[in-house]
Structures are given as C-alpha cells and as structure tokens.
Design a protein around this motif. Structure first.
Motif, PDB file in Angstrom:
ATOM      1  N   GLU A   1       8.998   0.472   0.146  1.00  0.00           N
ATOM      2  CA  GLU A   1       8.599  -0.868  -0.304  1.00  0.00           C
ATOM      3  C   GLU A   1       8.405  -0.896  -1.818  1.00  0.00           C
ATOM      4  O   GLU A   1       7.476  -1.519  -2.338  1.00  0.00           O
ATOM      5  CB  GLU A   1       7.366  -1.351   0.465  1.00  0.00           C
ATOM      6  CG  GLU A   1       7.663  -1.487   1.960  1.00  0.00           C
ATOM      7  CD  GLU A   1       6.545  -2.095   2.789  1.00  0.00           C
ATOM      8  OE1 GLU A   1       5.501  -2.459   2.224  1.00  0.00           O
ATOM      9  OE2 GLU A   1       6.727  -2.205   4.017  1.00  0.00           O
ATOM     10  N   GLY A   2       9.301  -0.243  -2.505  1.00  0.00           N
ATOM     11  CA  GLY A   2       9.296  -0.175  -3.959  1.00  0.00           C
ATOM     12  C   GLY A   2      10.723  -0.009  -4.464  1.00  0.00           C
ATOM     13  O   GLY A   2      11.663   0.083  -3.673  1.00  0.00           O
ATOM     14  N   PRO A   3      10.921   0.010  -5.781  1.00  0.00           N
ATOM     15  CA  PRO A   3       9.909   0.089  -6.826  1.00  0.00           C
ATOM     16  C   PRO A   3       9.185  -1.246  -7.055  1.00  0.00           C
ATOM     17  O   PRO A   3       9.628  -2.292  -6.594  1.00  0.00           O
ATOM     18  CB  PRO A   3      10.725   0.476  -8.074  1.00  0.00           C
ATOM     19  CG  PRO A   3      12.084  -0.103  -7.814  1.00  0.00           C
ATOM     20  CD  PRO A   3      12.297   0.043  -6.331  1.00  0.00           C
TER      21      PRO A   3
ATOM     22  N   ALA B   1       1.073   9.257  -1.498  1.00  0.00           N
ATOM     23  CA  ALA B   1       1.802  10.527  -1.582  1.00  0.00           C
ATOM     24  C   ALA B   1       1.043  11.645  -0.880  1.00  0.00           C
ATOM     25  O   ALA B   1       1.652  12.562  -0.310  1.00  0.00           O
ATOM     26  CB  ALA B   1       2.045  10.885  -3.042  1.00  0.00           C
ATOM     27  N   GLN B   2      -0.279  11.581  -0.891  1.00  0.00           N
ATOM     28  CA  GLN B   2      -1.087  12.605  -0.237  1.00  0.00           C
ATOM     29  C   GLN B   2      -1.096  12.434   1.278  1.00  0.00           C
ATOM     30  O   GLN B   2      -1.410  13.375   2.010  1.00  0.00           O
ATOM     31  CB  GLN B   2      -2.505  12.568  -0.779  1.00  0.00           C
ATOM     32  CG  GLN B   2      -2.612  12.773  -2.275  1.00  0.00           C
ATOM     33  CD  GLN B   2      -4.028  12.545  -2.773  1.00  0.00           C
ATOM     34  OE1 GLN B   2      -4.985  13.158  -2.294  1.00  0.00           O
ATOM     35  NE2 GLN B   2      -4.183  11.634  -3.731  1.00  0.00           N
TER      36      GLN B   2
ATOM     37  N   PHE C   1       0.818  -1.208   0.000  1.00  0.00           N
ATOM     38  CA  PHE C   1       0.000   0.000   0.000  1.00  0.00           C
ATOM     39  C   PHE C   1       0.852   1.258   0.000  1.00  0.00           C
ATOM     40  O   PHE C   1       0.383   2.342  -0.357  1.00  0.00           O
ATOM     41  CB  PHE C   1      -0.965  -0.009   1.199  1.00  0.00           C
ATOM     42  CG  PHE C   1      -0.301   0.118   2.552  1.00  0.00           C
ATOM     43  CD1 PHE C   1      -0.087   1.351   3.131  1.00  0.00           C
ATOM     44  CD2 PHE C   1       0.081  -1.017   3.264  1.00  0.00           C
ATOM     45  CE1 PHE C   1       0.504   1.469   4.382  1.00  0.00           C
ATOM     46  CE2 PHE C   1       0.674  -0.921   4.511  1.00  0.00           C
ATOM     47  CZ  PHE C   1       0.884   0.327   5.069  1.00  0.00           C
ATOM     48  N   LEU C   2       2.134   1.129   0.379  1.00  0.00           N
ATOM     49  CA  LEU C   2       3.028   2.285   0.395  1.00  0.00           C
ATOM     50  C   LEU C   2       3.427   2.725  -1.005  1.00  0.00           C
ATOM     51  O   LEU C   2       4.062   3.767  -1.165  1.00  0.00           O
ATOM     52  CB  LEU C   2       4.286   1.963   1.207  1.00  0.00           C
ATOM     53  CG  LEU C   2       4.057   1.635   2.676  1.00  0.00           C
ATOM     54  CD1 LEU C   2       5.359   1.216   3.339  1.00  0.00           C
ATOM     55  CD2 LEU C   2       3.439   2.819   3.406  1.00  0.00           C
TER      56      LEU C   2
ATOM     57  N   LEU D   1       6.316   4.877  -6.789  1.00  0.00           N
ATOM     58  CA  LEU D   1       5.993   6.124  -6.105  1.00  0.00           C
ATOM     59  C   LEU D   1       7.278   6.590  -5.447  1.00  0.00           C
ATOM     60  O   LEU D   1       7.843   5.889  -4.596  1.00  0.00           O
ATOM     61  CB  LEU D   1       4.910   5.903  -5.052  1.00  0.00           C
ATOM     62  CG  LEU D   1       4.735   7.051  -4.040  1.00  0.00           C
ATOM     63  CD1 LEU D   1       4.306   8.345  -4.727  1.00  0.00           C
ATOM     64  CD2 LEU D   1       3.740   6.670  -2.949  1.00  0.00           C
ATOM     65  N   VAL D   2       7.763   7.749  -5.846  1.00  0.00           N
ATOM     66  CA  VAL D   2       9.006   8.306  -5.320  1.00  0.00           C
ATOM     67  C   VAL D   2       8.656   9.495  -4.430  1.00  0.00           C
ATOM     68  O   VAL D   2       8.114  10.501  -4.905  1.00  0.00           O
ATOM     69  CB  VAL D   2       9.949   8.763  -6.447  1.00  0.00           C
ATOM     70  CG1 VAL D   2      11.271   9.252  -5.864  1.00  0.00           C
ATOM     71  CG2 VAL D   2      10.189   7.635  -7.447  1.00  0.00           C
ATOM     72  N   LEU D   3       8.937   9.376  -3.146  1.00  0.00           N
ATOM     73  CA  LEU D   3       8.764  10.489  -2.219  1.00  0.00           C
ATOM     74  C   LEU D   3      10.060  11.288  -2.188  1.00  0.00           C
ATOM     75  O   LEU D   3      11.149  10.713  -2.098  1.00  0.00           O
ATOM     76  CB  LEU D   3       8.424   9.978  -0.818  1.00  0.00           C
ATOM     77  CG  LEU D   3       7.137   9.159  -0.698  1.00  0.00           C
ATOM     78  CD1 LEU D   3       6.976   8.646   0.731  1.00  0.00           C
ATOM     79  CD2 LEU D   3       5.916   9.988  -1.101  1.00  0.00           C
TER      80      LEU D   3
END
Length: 397
Positions: free
Chosen positions: A97-99, A54-55, A47-48, A79-81
């Motif tokens: 927990e990506g990519p 990101a929101q 889910f991360l 998703l890159v923070l």
C-alpha cells in the motif's frame, strides 16, 4: 548513501525544481512525513507503510526510503520490504500500500524512475507496489440491488469512478507495470483490492446508527439486551483472541497462517511506536469472551483488521456489538474513515464468500476498489529469470 535530512512537508506543498535525491531516511523523518500526509486530509496513509510494520514482518529485511531535492522538503517515502531469493544476493522488493507520494504529480517518472533505480542498485530483481488512489466506489444500496446469481462487482455500474485512479493505472501500464492478477485481481494481490469503508467526516452518531440496516440495528439491540459487554483488552488477552481466531478459521474455511507470536509482535511494536495504535476489543457474555477484534489507528484512518468469534452463543450477536462500539470509538476519536478491510468481489448469494460482504454491507458504507498491486521486473536477463521463478513460487503457495 547517508540518510536524507530533509524535513516533512504537507502534501500540498511542492518541492522546488532541482535534482531529486533518493536514499535512506530515519524512522523519525519517515513518521513525520506520514503525519503530514494524514494532516492534509483524506484519512492519511496505510498502517502498512509505518516504520514499525517492518518489525512485524518476520523473514523480511527492509529499507525506509525517501526522496526530495537537495534543499527542498521531502516529497515521498516508502517502507520497502525485501525478500531474499535463496542462493543469491537479489531481493523481491515489496511496498505494501505504498509508496506514499503525490500520485497526482504529472511528472510520475520524476520520482518513480529514481526510486526504481535506487531499488535496483540495492539488489531488487522485481518491485511490487500498491498505489494510493482509489479506482471505483459502490454504495451499499447499489450493491444490494445488484446482488444476483453469478454476478460480481464489475457487473454493477459504480456510483463513483476516481479519475486520478484511472490516470495512474494508464500511466503505470504505459511504463511496463503489470497489474497483479489482471483486471479481476482475484487471488493475486497480497493486500485486498476491494475494501469496505464507512465515511465518518461530518456525520453524527445518529447518522451512523441510521446508516445501519434493520438487521444490524436489531442485532446490536439484542446484544445489549442479552448483556454482552464490550471492553478494550491488553496484550494478556491475545492468547484468547488467537484461540478464537483458530476456531473462526476452521469454521469459515480459511487460514491466515499466523501464529500467536505474530500478533504479540504486532501489538508490541505498533503500540511502542504510538501508544494505543493497536487495540484489542473483547465481547463478553456471562463472563466468557465470545468474540475479539483488533483495531489499528493511523492519523484520521481507523482499520478493523482481524475478527474472531466462538461457535456457540452466536445468537447474542457479540460481533455486531463489537463493531458498533469500534465504529463509535473511531468516530469519537475524529477519524475520517472506518475501514473494515477486504471484501470478496462476488455478488452471488450462493457463494460462500458472499456472506462476508453481506455482513459488511449492513453497516451502510461503501465498497472501494483500490488500484490493486502492480509489479515490474528490473532490466536484465538474470532479473527477468528470477522474477519468473518467483512468480512460479507464489503460484504454488
């Protein structure tokens, strides 16, 4: 770069040979790729890595990135923070927990190299990732037998070692990546390296019940006899959940550092993306809420995320009743795995942290050691200096 307009494809499909393009993707394309990975089995992505996450993360900006060939299907997303370094136009890039990609691809450099080049061009001075493959697994019975003074998970022979996890770790080391916190990872990873999971595929509710140890079954029965009622709450119940969470933090000696607004934002954005994605379960006794747990669902994976409980009337076992109901609901929804998130690595009953592991072991699942988180600084003297300064800042926190 304009958004990549390639379509999502099941994980087993390979993109045709050709130059790889890396660039922004729309939330819709990103979600479609995650859904295809979930449909391919093994529960799906974290889910991360949802676009909506990101929101949730206040203080970070973000990118949704995808890669694939010009005419082929999308091969991976992230998703890159991005956390800005004060006084500069540089960012710490974090992919929790990506990519989401094919880690079994022997040509790891074929997509990881271009991804890093894209992030460097975006101003990243360092990158942290959380590779998907698992590393080791221990059954509950194995760890119960291995419990003892001074002992840790690493002291017990695992029931299963994932060869892909071993290979990916070796590949990352060979390319200059460093595992956060070394092999132990204690206190270094932002996300838990050791998690507790209950496999659900092919199991009946009777199987799940028999998987609980005697203490758990006794506590669930006691909650039922005592009249504990389990309901699914709403956003209006989040203040009560947060009040109980502060009590739990004080009692158990930890602080998550998250205010009520954080959970209200999380509940709103996750459920706006997909209704029912985040649920709040409540345990009431004689009309009073004694415990509250949050649950997140993505594809075939369900997570117990955060739990809170009161200090009084704990003898009626509201938390056991909550978990049993959440486990049953995950099973009824067709989930492949129920994930109770992090556990400590200690097997010493004298350690205060061991109580959490002991409680989760009672469900009869498995401790799974992930590959943890890995970091690499971008090339260049300035980037190296910013990375060292950022590490020092994290250490002080």
């Amino acid at each position: 770069m304009s958004a990549l307009l390639v379509t999502a494809a099941p994980a087993e499909r390979r993109a045709p040979a050709g130059p790889l393009r890396v660039g922004p993707v729309t939330p819709e394309v990103h979600r479609a790729f995650l859904a295809s990975r979930a449909a391919a089995g093994a529960g799906g992505p974290s889910f991360l890595q949802l676009p909506s996450w990101a929101q949730v993360k206040d203080g970070w900006c973000h990118q949704l990135v995808g890669w694939g060939t010009e005419s082929g299907p999308l091969a991976g997303v992230a998703l890159v923070l991005l956390r800005p370094f004060p006084g500069t136009r540089k960012y710490f890039a974090y992919l929790p927990e990506g990519p989401v990609a094919d880690w079994a691809d022997p040509d790891l450099d074929g997509w990881l190299g271009p991804l890093l080049a894209h992030l460097r061009a975006s101003g990243a001075f360092a990158v942290r990732i959380g590779p998907g493959p698992a590393y080791r697994r221990w059954d509950a019975a194995t760890l119960k037998a291995g419990t003892g003074a001074g002992r840790r998970l690493a002291d017990v022979l695992a029931d299963e070692v994932d060869p892909l996890g071993t290979v990916v770790a070796d590949r990352l080391r060979a390319r200059g990546w460093h595992r956060c916190g070394g092999d132990s990872g204690d206190g270094a990873d932002a996300q838990p390296r050791h998690v507790f999971q209950i496999p659900l595929t092919g199991r009946s509710t009777d199987d799940l019940w028999s998987g609980l140890n005697q203490e758990w079954r006794r506590n669930v029965r006691k909650a039922r006899r005592s009249g504990v009622e389990i309901t699914v709450g709403s956003a209006a119940d989040l203040p009560e959940f947060h009040r109980l969470l502060r009590i739990t933090e004080e009692r158990d000696g930890f602080r998550l550092g998250r205010d009520l607004a954080y959970y209200e934002r999380q509940y709103a954005v996750l459920n706006a993306e997909h209704p029912g994605r985040m649920k709040l379960y409540l345990a009431r006794h004689e009309g009073e809420v004694l415990a509250a747990h949050t649950m997140i669902t993505v594809g075939g994976r369900v997570w117990y995320q955060t739990g809170a409980s009161a200090d009084h009337r704990r003898e009626v076992r509201p938390s056991n009743a909550l978990q049993w109901r959440m486990l049953l609901d995950a099973h009824a929804a067709g989930a492949a795995v129920y994930d109770l998130r992090g556990v400590p690595s200690t097997l010493d009953p004298g350690d205060r942290a061991h109580g959490l592991l002991r409680w989760k072991l009672g469900t009869g699942g498995q401790v799974v050691e992930t590959l943890g988180e890995w970091e690499i600084p971008m090339q260049g003297t300035t980037n190296q200096a910013l990375f060292r300064a950022f590490q020092a800042y994290l250490a002080r926190r």
